[in-house]
Design an enzyme around this catalytic site. Structure first.
Site, PDB file in Angstrom:
ATOM      1  CG  ASN A 110      54.604 117.367  26.360  1.00 22.77           C
ATOM      2  OD1 ASN A 110      55.540 118.033  25.960  1.00 22.77           O
ATOM      3  ND2 ASN A 110      54.753 116.334  27.194  1.00 22.77           N
TER       4      ASN A 110
ATOM      5  CG  ASP B 104      51.548 113.950  34.396  1.00 26.12           C
ATOM      6  OD1 ASP B 104      52.568 113.810  35.098  1.00 26.12           O
ATOM      7  OD2 ASP B 104      51.078 115.062  34.072  1.00 26.12           O
TER       8      ASP B 104
ATOM      9  CE  LYS C 249      46.850 103.029  11.006  1.00 23.46           C
ATOM     10  NZ  LYS C 249      46.640 103.343   9.613  1.00 23.46           N
TER      11      LYS C 249
ATOM     12  N   PRO D 113      56.012 106.413  35.671  1.00 22.96           N
ATOM     13  CG  PRO D 113      58.143 105.677  35.094  1.00 22.96           C
ATOM     14  CD  PRO D 113      56.700 105.654  34.639  1.00 22.96           C
TER      15      PRO D 113
ATOM     16  CB  ILE E  67      61.797 110.999  36.069  1.00 19.18           C
ATOM     17  CG1 ILE E  67      61.310 109.938  35.079  1.00 19.18           C
ATOM     18  CG2 ILE E  67      63.319 111.116  36.022  1.00 19.18           C
ATOM     19  CD1 ILE E  67      61.217 110.387  33.662  1.00 19.18           C
TER      20      ILE E  67
ATOM     21  CG  PHE F 267      61.494 123.291  35.102  1.00 16.87           C
ATOM     22  CD1 PHE F 267      62.813 122.921  35.315  1.00 16.87           C
ATOM     23  CD2 PHE F 267      61.234 124.502  34.468  1.00 16.87           C
ATOM     24  CE1 PHE F 267      63.858 123.737  34.908  1.00 16.87           C
ATOM     25  CE2 PHE F 267      62.264 125.336  34.049  1.00 16.87           C
ATOM     26  CZ  PHE F 267      63.578 124.955  34.269  1.00 16.87           C
TER      27      PHE F 267
HETATM   28  O1  PMT Z   1      60.763 122.482  26.169  1.00 26.40           O
HETATM   29  P1  PMT Z   1      60.364 123.929  26.024  1.00 26.40           P
HETATM   30  O2  PMT Z   1      59.493 124.158  24.810  1.00 26.40           O
HETATM   31  O3  PMT Z   1      61.557 124.856  26.077  1.00 26.40           O
HETATM   32  O4  PMT Z   1      59.435 124.302  27.266  1.00 26.40           O
HETATM   33  C1  PMT Z   1      59.977 124.303  28.542  1.00 26.40           C
HETATM   34  C2  PMT Z   1      59.059 123.618  29.559  1.00 26.40           C
HETATM   35  C3  PMT Z   1      57.765 124.402  29.678  1.00 26.40           C
HETATM   36  C4  PMT Z   1      58.749 122.181  29.137  1.00 26.40           C
HETATM   37  C5  PMT Z   1      59.852 123.602  30.914  1.00 26.40           C
HETATM   38  O5  PMT Z   1      60.194 124.900  31.279  1.00 26.40           O
HETATM   39  C6  PMT Z   1      59.015 122.942  32.014  1.00 26.40           C
HETATM   40  O6  PMT Z   1      58.178 123.541  32.663  1.00 26.40           O
HETATM   41  N1  PMT Z   1      59.266 121.628  32.227  1.00 26.40           N
HETATM   42  C7  PMT Z   1      58.462 120.779  33.145  1.00 26.40           C
HETATM   43  C8  PMT Z   1      57.213 120.314  32.436  1.00 26.40           C
HETATM   44  C9  PMT Z   1      56.337 119.425  33.300  1.00 26.40           C
HETATM   45  O7  PMT Z   1      56.116 118.295  32.967  1.00 26.40           O
HETATM   46  O8  PMT Z   1      55.927 119.993  34.425  1.00 26.40           O
HETATM   47  P2  PMT Z   1      54.978 119.255  35.529  1.00 26.40           P
HETATM   48  O9  PMT Z   1      54.534 120.355  36.407  1.00 26.40           O
HETATM   49  O10 PMT Z   1      53.940 118.408  34.864  1.00 26.40           O
HETATM   50  O11 PMT Z   1      55.991 118.298  36.274  1.00 26.40           O
HETATM   51  C10 PMT Z   1      56.684 118.695  37.443  1.00 26.40           C
HETATM   52  C11 PMT Z   1      58.068 118.121  37.456  1.00 26.40           C
HETATM   53  O12 PMT Z   1      58.017 116.693  37.526  1.00 26.40           O
HETATM   54  C12 PMT Z   1      58.926 118.449  36.262  1.00 26.40           C
HETATM   55  O13 PMT Z   1      60.244 118.655  36.718  1.00 26.40           O
HETATM   56  C13 PMT Z   1      58.855 117.188  35.409  1.00 26.40           C
HETATM   57  O14 PMT Z   1      60.048 116.994  34.640  1.00 26.40           O
HETATM   58  C14 PMT Z   1      58.746 116.131  36.483  1.00 26.40           C
HETATM   59  N2  PMT Z   1      58.021 114.901  36.095  1.00 26.40           N
HETATM   60  C15 PMT Z   1      56.692 114.938  35.766  1.00 26.40           C
HETATM   61  C16 PMT Z   1      56.024 113.769  35.504  1.00 26.40           C
HETATM   62  C17 PMT Z   1      56.731 112.551  35.541  1.00 26.40           C
HETATM   63  N3  PMT Z   1      56.131 111.403  35.264  1.00 26.40           N
HETATM   64  N4  PMT Z   1      58.049 112.540  35.845  1.00 26.40           N
HETATM   65  C18 PMT Z   1      58.691 113.684  36.131  1.00 26.40           C
HETATM   66  O15 PMT Z   1      59.900 113.677  36.401  1.00 26.40           O
END
Ligand code: PMT
Length: 408
Positions: A209, A277, A287, A305, A307, A325
């Protein structure tokens, strides 16, 4: 915070120099002492007289002035300060700093100083994104020069993009954070995830991403600045490592999880990474070949997973505070509230990542901080400022007595 602090302000030649007068006014209002070094080009945009009135001090501009040298030699000028600020930092002065030139008073002072230096870049977007400037900024960052901005916006030349000097209030905030000697997070440990993950499709292709790591890296830097011992687990990004932070580089979500678990018990975990995800159920070991006339391969995906959820439900190893986040493109606050409870974290920082916001990869962020107490809407801030504000809130939270301690 700035009372009695001595700021040496180097003003180079750009249209943003007019904002430096406001910067001086704001610093003086906070009882800081400000002394100005004005370059020849800077003097085309602001007058020494105006700066002299605002600083109530002499303005220095000439390397070869016998009067200046007898009053205050350039070496003393460079060291008789707590912080040197270059605002505006034009492409030209950044290039001269990176090359180590000392061909006028400003660059001589910058080469001679043993004090921290903060630069507030200001230039046309093409100059800021030019490979030469990118390399100069990277060199300067590696040498420990701090940066604030630039911001995105419309410029004096009517072009749009990054290159506008940060607003004087933002520069003051950056100065305050650099000169903060308080370390409210001393003795605390922090884990931060940042950047994207890459999930291999085959040895040459991957799913990923647009995360640049700017927000996560800024959080790691801010926590370290407040005294925490920080481990930053970062996906592939092109950012320099924040100073004073242990960086673990990974590619995939599985590797990010393993690195987070290996960090052991920490006081606070902040998950700012944009973790993929899904990953390939079975990544190809060679390849995948494109065969003429054949249908494109179907990619069978399986969930990665989580995290954040794993750290939030880690039993005795759970961090005291887990901050996630939420990256949303609709129903920002409602979705983030639901995500906070689903993932089991204590706080969640909600940000809108619709392409029009420029959150992914940009310099600024507009966030809502969602805790058990409610929802705080923060104004649009630089990612550095969001990080500092979040680190400050974390420090306050960790300083509160825990229920068990309070009962003792
Ligand atoms: O990196 P930049 O360009 O500065 O941009 C910042 C940002 C937009 C990436 C950052 O501010 C942000 O929003 N980070 C979280 C991105 C994200 O994956 O959000 P989500 O809503 O899909 O996930 C929710 C939370 O679960 C997040 O804390 C993520 O780190 C966590 N997660 C998600 C999926 C996964 N498999 N494991 C996780 O830990």
């Amino acid at each position: 915070m700035l009372k009695g602090k001595r700021i040496l302000l180097v003003i180079a030649g750009g249209i943003a120099a007019f904002k430096s007068q406001e910067l001086v006014r704001l610093l003086r209002k906070r009882d800081a002492q400000v002394r100005c070094v004005l370059t020849g080009a800077g003097a085309k945009f602001v007058t020494p007289m105006a700066l002299q009135v605002l600083t109530e001090d002499k303005v220095y501009s000439d390397l070869f002035s016998l009067t200046d040298e007898s009053e205050m030699g350039h070496i003393q000028l460079s060291r008789d300060a707590d912080l040197v600020v270059v605002a505006p930092a034009t492409a030209n002065i950044l290039a001269r700093m990176a090359a180590g030139l000392a061909d006028d008073l400003a660059t001589t002072v910058l080469l001679a100083t043993d004090k921290p230096v903060l630069a507030a870049p200001a230039m046309n977007v093409r100059m800021w994104t030019h490979a030469a400037t990118v390399a100069n900024v990277e060199t300067l960052r590696r040498r420990g020069i701090h940066f604030v901005g630039p911001n995105d916006g419309v410029m004096a030349c009517n072009e749009y993009g990054p290159g506008r000097m940060s607003e004087p209030e933002e520069i003051v905030a950056a100065i305050e954070s650099l000169l903060t000697t308080e370390k409210p997070l001393a003795g605390k440990s922090a884990l931060v995830t940042s950047g994207p993950t890459r999930e291999a499709i085959d040895p040459v292709r991957y799913i990923s991403n647009h995360s640049s790591g700017k927000q996560g890296h800024a959080i790691a830097a801010a926590l370290a600045q407040l005294g925490a011992e920080v481990t930053l687990v970062s996906g592939p990004v092109s950012l320099p490592d924040p100073a004073g932070v242990t960086v673990v580089r990974i590619d995939s979500a599985d590797q990010m999880l393993a690195a987070c678990l290996a960090a052991g018990k920490v006081d606070v975990a902040v998950c700012a990474a944009a973790v993929a995800d899904w990953k390939m159920a079975r990544p190809a070991t060679a390849k995948i070949k494109k065969k003429a006339g054949a249908a494109p391969p179907a990619l069978e995906l399986t969930p990665n997973p989580d995290i954040l959820a794993t750290l939030s439900r880690r039993g005795p190893q759970r961090p005291t505070l887990v901050v996630g986040f939420a990256a949303e493109t609709e129903n920002l606050v409602a979705n983030a509230i639901e995500k906070r409870s689903r993932k089991g974290c204590d706080w969640i920082v909600a940000n809108d990542v619709s392409p029009s916001t420029g959150t992914f990869g940009g310099e600024r962020n507009t966030v809502h901080l969602i805790t058990a107490e409610g929802v705080q809407a923060w104004p649009t801030l630089s990612k550095d400022r969001v990080a500092l504000q979040l680190a400050g809130a974390i420090a306050l939270h960790l300083a509160r007595p825990r229920p068990a301690e309070a009962a003792e």
